[in-house]
Design an enzyme around this catalytic site. Sequence first.
Site, PDB file in Angstrom:
ATOM      1  CE  LYS A  17      -1.766  48.113  40.687  1.00  0.00           C
ATOM      2  NZ  LYS A  17      -1.986  47.460  39.374  1.00  0.00           N
ATOM      3  N   GLY A  70      -2.799  41.862  39.356  1.00  0.00           N
ATOM      4  CA  GLY A  70      -3.860  41.586  40.323  1.00  0.00           C
ATOM      5  C   GLY A  70      -3.947  42.605  41.430  1.00  0.00           C
ATOM      6  CB  CYS A 124     -12.713  44.300  40.926  1.00  0.00           C
ATOM      7  SG  CYS A 124     -11.521  45.595  41.044  1.00  0.00           S
ATOM      8  CB  ILE A 174     -10.340  49.479  26.541  1.00  0.00           C
ATOM      9  CG1 ILE A 174      -8.994  49.409  25.838  1.00  0.00           C
ATOM     10  CG2 ILE A 174     -11.465  49.742  25.581  1.00  0.00           C
ATOM     11  CD1 ILE A 174      -8.863  48.273  24.808  1.00  0.00           C
ATOM     12  CB  THR A 190      -5.625  44.798  30.159  1.00  0.00           C
ATOM     13  OG1 THR A 190      -6.218  44.217  31.306  1.00  0.00           O
ATOM     14  CG2 THR A 190      -4.570  45.808  30.583  1.00  0.00           C
ATOM     15  N   GLY A 216      -0.810  47.881  25.356  1.00  0.00           N
ATOM     16  CA  GLY A 216       0.244  48.285  24.431  1.00  0.00           C
ATOM     17  C   GLY A 216      -0.308  48.421  23.017  1.00  0.00           C
ATOM     18  N   GLY A 234      -3.067  51.325  24.165  1.00  0.00           N
ATOM     19  CA  GLY A 234      -2.049  51.301  23.112  1.00  0.00           C
ATOM     20  C   GLY A 234      -1.526  52.645  22.645  1.00  0.00           C
TER      21      GLY A 234
HETATM   22  C1  LIG Z   1       1.037  46.654  34.611  1.00  0.00           C
HETATM   23  C2  LIG Z   1      -0.345  47.237  34.458  1.00  0.00           C
HETATM   24  C3  LIG Z   1      -1.146  47.437  35.592  1.00  0.00           C
HETATM   25  C4  LIG Z   1      -2.424  47.970  35.472  1.00  0.00           C
HETATM   26  N1  LIG Z   1      -3.150  48.203  36.601  1.00  0.00           N
HETATM   27  C5  LIG Z   1      -4.373  48.816  36.510  1.00  0.00           C
HETATM   28  C6  LIG Z   1      -5.115  49.180  37.675  1.00  0.00           C
HETATM   29  O1  LIG Z   1      -4.661  48.997  38.815  1.00  0.00           O
HETATM   30  N2  LIG Z   1      -6.341  49.760  37.515  1.00  0.00           N
HETATM   31  C7  LIG Z   1      -6.859  50.020  36.264  1.00  0.00           C
HETATM   32  O2  LIG Z   1      -7.956  50.562  36.168  1.00  0.00           O
HETATM   33  N3  LIG Z   1      -6.165  49.710  35.148  1.00  0.00           N
HETATM   34  C8  LIG Z   1      -4.939  49.107  35.240  1.00  0.00           C
HETATM   35  N4  LIG Z   1      -4.230  48.827  34.084  1.00  0.00           N
HETATM   36  C9  LIG Z   1      -4.832  49.117  32.763  1.00  0.00           C
HETATM   37  C10 LIG Z   1      -4.319  50.423  32.201  1.00  0.00           C
HETATM   38  O3  LIG Z   1      -4.621  51.509  33.041  1.00  0.00           O
HETATM   39  C11 LIG Z   1      -4.884  50.681  30.793  1.00  0.00           C
HETATM   40  O4  LIG Z   1      -6.289  50.768  30.879  1.00  0.00           O
HETATM   41  C12 LIG Z   1      -4.551  49.579  29.818  1.00  0.00           C
HETATM   42  O5  LIG Z   1      -3.263  49.070  30.057  1.00  0.00           O
HETATM   43  C13 LIG Z   1      -4.631  50.045  28.365  1.00  0.00           C
HETATM   44  O6  LIG Z   1      -3.716  51.073  28.088  1.00  0.00           O
HETATM   45  P1  LIG Z   1      -2.248  50.838  27.454  1.00  0.00           P
HETATM   46  O7  LIG Z   1      -2.417  49.953  26.261  1.00  0.00           O
HETATM   47  O8  LIG Z   1      -1.748  52.191  27.129  1.00  0.00           O
HETATM   48  O9  LIG Z   1      -1.447  50.143  28.518  1.00  0.00           O
HETATM   49  C14 LIG Z   1      -2.937  48.291  34.183  1.00  0.00           C
HETATM   50  C15 LIG Z   1      -2.130  48.094  33.054  1.00  0.00           C
HETATM   51  C16 LIG Z   1      -0.847  47.590  33.172  1.00  0.00           C
HETATM   52  C17 LIG Z   1      -0.005  47.406  31.939  1.00  0.00           C
END
Ligand SMILES: Cc1cc2nc3c(=O)[nH]c(=O)nc-3n(C[C@H](O)[C@H](O)[C@H](O)COP(=O)(O)O)c2cc1C
Lengths: 305, 242
Positions: free
Chosen positions: A45, A72, A131, A192, A194, A218, A245
Amino acid sequence: MVNTAVNLCGVELENPVIPASGAFGYGREFAEIYDINCLGAFAIKGTTAYPRFGNPTPRIADAPGGMLNSVGLQNPGVEDVVNVELPALAKVYSKKVLANVCGFSIGEYVSVAERLDAEDIVGWIELNVSCPNVHGGGMSFGACCEGAAAVTREVKRVTKKPVIVKLTPNVTDIVPIARACADAGADGLSLINTVLAMRIDPAARRPVLANVTGGLSGGAVFPIALRMVYQVYEAVDIPIVGMGGVSTARDVIEMMLAGATAVGVGAANLTNPFAAKEIIEALPAEMEKYGITNLVDIIGGAHNG
Amino acid sequence: MKKGKFTLVENTALVPGMHRLTFSGDGSGIVPGQFAEVAVPGYFLRRPFSVAGFDGGSLTLAVRVRGEGTAALAALAPGAELDIVTGLGNGFDLSAAGERPLLIGGGSGVGVLWPLCRALAADGASVTAALGFNSGTESFYVSDFAALGARTEVYTADGSRGRRGLVTAALGDFEYSSVYACGAAPMLQIIDREAGAKAQFSLEARMGCGFGACMGCTVETVNGPRRVCKDGPVFRGGELIW
Ligand SMILES: Cc1cc2nc3c(=O)[nH]c(=O)nc-3n(C[C@H](O)[C@H](O)[C@H](O)COP(=O)(O)O)c2cc1C
Ligand SMILES: Cc1cc2nc3c(=O)[nH]c(=O)nc-3n(C[C@H](O)[C@H](O)[C@H](O)COP(=O)(O)OP(=O)(O)OC[C@H]3O[C@@H](n4cnc5c(N)ncnc54)[C@H](O)[C@@H]3O)c2cc1C
Ligand code: FES
């Protein structure tokens, strides 16, 4: 026999599957239900200098094919991560983690990265440049070439481990930013993060998230992520951790064909706690299906046309 | 935490908009007060529901239709197969019950108290169940509590069944050694204030994962931030910062 091993910035991975930051906590909840040593690696995290509660709740929303979060950066702060979370993790996990580092100033990035760089279990520093920059008017460091390059350069000065810069998709063109990070000394890129999004509750006539906007992830973002990985691969010579995703072994193969050396899995772990393990288990058969013997051979394979 | 396939065997509309869904499947290893995360076909995030009944081979949920996901669940016909994660959250601490536990449930919060009532009654406690609803036509599960031998008292806002008024009046109407509660936040706040450390209550929050990985469901407590899904959903009186 197929070979799933890849090499990420000098560190050998048994397979390319890496649970993404924020979707895997510090590994603890998953270690309760399966042996997380099956992973290639995982990203912890996002960690800041001091403890953070994060944004007000509600900070999760459902979406077609995905979810929004505005957590956040809730985290216990770097001291607690080093003294509590990483030692607890080391008892059940013998591989390396990507230490996801966040900061609201360059100084914060530097101090957090330096502290985590000293930990054995940390294999890579992953700089989350999404950030907001409190000294730069609140725009995210990752939204402009200068900001992203400055963070990369300063963190590189104090770290020995490979530095992977995690890029935000919320920019008009991701390619110049990727290039700026590579030029500033990044050892790798991950993308990427989000995608900025929102939901509205029609009955309340208000945004669902207390923070108004949040990040979409997702399956819904997979084609966007794939396109960006493809574009960045053409522009830089450093390894890419592709994510966004990914939820099946086939998605892993697509990401690697686009140019990813390793592949992050985020939200899929939240809806199916066994997702990363199941993807890893499905990978060999999926490789055979497409006639792949060595997974490394397909990195960027879609560019040969 | 376990993930498995469950087959819907019964879908009963207890009252309009309130469905009892009974599934066959692995209902073992569950503690009263825990919840389940149900994958609803067509929706990305799972939906969390307190477990309103379980045994080795079945799982029961009491589902109020609130939005699209719950409407889809309420429309399912027996035979539907769903993917459900069970054994989530901490559950109630039964060791704190004492001889006269008072259970206070409001609306859809009533369901989670039933397996608790069953366990406490089996331990030999003399249980009082105070169940609150808007009106008599919305009341449900009442005879199920009575069937466990619990002293069962209904409270309705309009007085159309049982006692008129808020179910929190039960705190003054009965003597208790402990209070277990589930319902709307304002109701829980009253109980927190009046019963203090004797109280345990089950909280709701918007959840991403339901097992502690995403930090989506965090609440502030006197001990710092806690995850409703993993550190809860059951919290002690005096613990929460409302
Ligand atoms: C609940 C949640 C918390 C996230 N927290 C972080 C974070 O602390 N640092 C970070 O670089 N990315 C964070 N992300 C982004 C993910 O690491 C990832 O880049 C993004 O969700 C795209 O991948 P996915 O579609 O497989 O979720 C977070 C994503 C989710 C869903
Ligand atoms: C630990 C726990 C136990 C619960 N137990 C029960 C129960 O026994 N019976 C019951 O009827 N309901 C219960 N709920 C509430 C139930 O989860 C929501 O009513 C349901 O998720 C709404 O889904 P929807 O698709 O109909 O609503 P929508 O508003 O369409 O859902 C959109 C999103 O918001 C979430 N959401 C909406 N309302 C809530 C809410 N009140 N709490 C949590 N998430 C919400 C949904 O899960 C979904 O992700 C519980 C919630 C939690 C956290
Ligand atoms: S819902 Fe993910 S941590 Fe609680």
